[in-house]
Scaffold this motif. Structure first.
Motif, short mmCIF file in Angstrom:
data_model
loop_
_atom_site.label_atom_id
_atom_site.label_comp_id
_atom_site.label_asym_id
_atom_site.label_seq_id
_atom_site.Cartn_x
_atom_site.Cartn_y
_atom_site.Cartn_z
N PRO A 34 0.95 -1.30 -0.06
CA PRO A 34 -0.08 0.01 -0.04
C PRO A 34 0.91 1.42 0.26
CG PRO A 34 -0.34 -1.06 2.23
CD PRO A 34 0.60 -2.01 1.19
N LYS A 37 1.85 6.86 3.83
CA LYS A 37 1.04 8.10 4.14
C LYS A 37 2.29 9.08 4.27
CE LYS A 37 -3.15 6.55 6.33
NZ LYS A 37 -3.82 6.41 7.51
N ILE A 87 -3.86 5.87 -1.69
CA ILE A 87 -3.64 5.45 -0.50
C ILE A 87 -4.68 4.44 0.27
CG2 ILE A 87 -5.02 7.22 0.90
CD1 ILE A 87 -1.88 7.65 2.08
N ALA A 88 -5.88 4.51 -0.28
CA ALA A 88 -6.89 3.86 0.33
C ALA A 88 -7.06 2.41 -0.41
CB ALA A 88 -8.28 4.41 0.34
N ARG A 89 -6.44 2.42 -1.41
CA ARG A 89 -6.56 1.06 -2.18
C ARG A 89 -5.41 0.02 -1.90
NH1 ARG A 89 -7.07 2.71 -8.50
NH2 ARG A 89 -8.86 3.79 -8.45
N ARG A 90 -5.91 -1.18 -1.90
CA ARG A 90 -5.28 -2.36 -1.43
C ARG A 90 -4.09 -2.81 -2.64
NH1 ARG A 90 -4.43 -3.18 3.89
NH2 ARG A 90 -6.40 -3.25 4.89
N ASN A 92 -2.30 -1.47 -5.71
CA ASN A 92 -2.12 -0.48 -6.61
C ASN A 92 -1.20 -0.78 -7.85
OD1 ASN A 92 -2.86 1.56 -4.48
ND2 ASN A 92 -1.18 0.93 -3.31
#
Length: 115
Positions: A34, A37, A87-90, A92
């Motif tokens: 992932p 951040k 950022i929220a996706r598993r 990429n």
């Protein structure tokens, strides 16, 4: 006023360090990992301090090349935008870490080599 400018430059370089460190972590984690951040935090720090430095330029008698700053602004917004989208996706895309790293290298290269 000189202290404020130096503090902003320090924080701006710290933001670059966060981005470089995040790139290293992202590459170590692999293409399927992932999005870290740190891309958002480092990019936001770079964006805010860069804008503050530019806005304080008349008070500190600093002169900047506005074309360079415009391109650097677009690059840091691209970094933040790509990081925010993925950022929220598993799962990429495999091109994402290399793209973020390339954008980071472009931004650092512009800062160093464009006077």
């Amino acid at each position: 006023m000189d202290f404020v400018r130096l503090l902003l430059v320090f924080l701006h370089l710290l933001g670059m360090g966060v981005l470089v460190g995040t790139l290293m972590l992202q590459l170590k984690a692999g293409a399927d990992a992932p999005v870290n951040k740190g891309w958002l935090h480092g990019g936001a720090l770079q964006l805010l301090t860069g804008l503050a430095l530019m806005l304080l330029a008349p008070l500190t008698d600093a002169e900047y090349v506005h074309a360079k700053l415009g391109i650097k602004l677009v690059v840091v917004v691209l970094i933040g935008g790509l990081a925010a989208v993925f950022i929220a996706r598993r799962n990429n895309p495999r091109w994402l870490p290399a793209t973020l790293g390339g954008l980071l290298l472009i931004n650092v290269g512009l800062a160093v080599f464009w006077a």
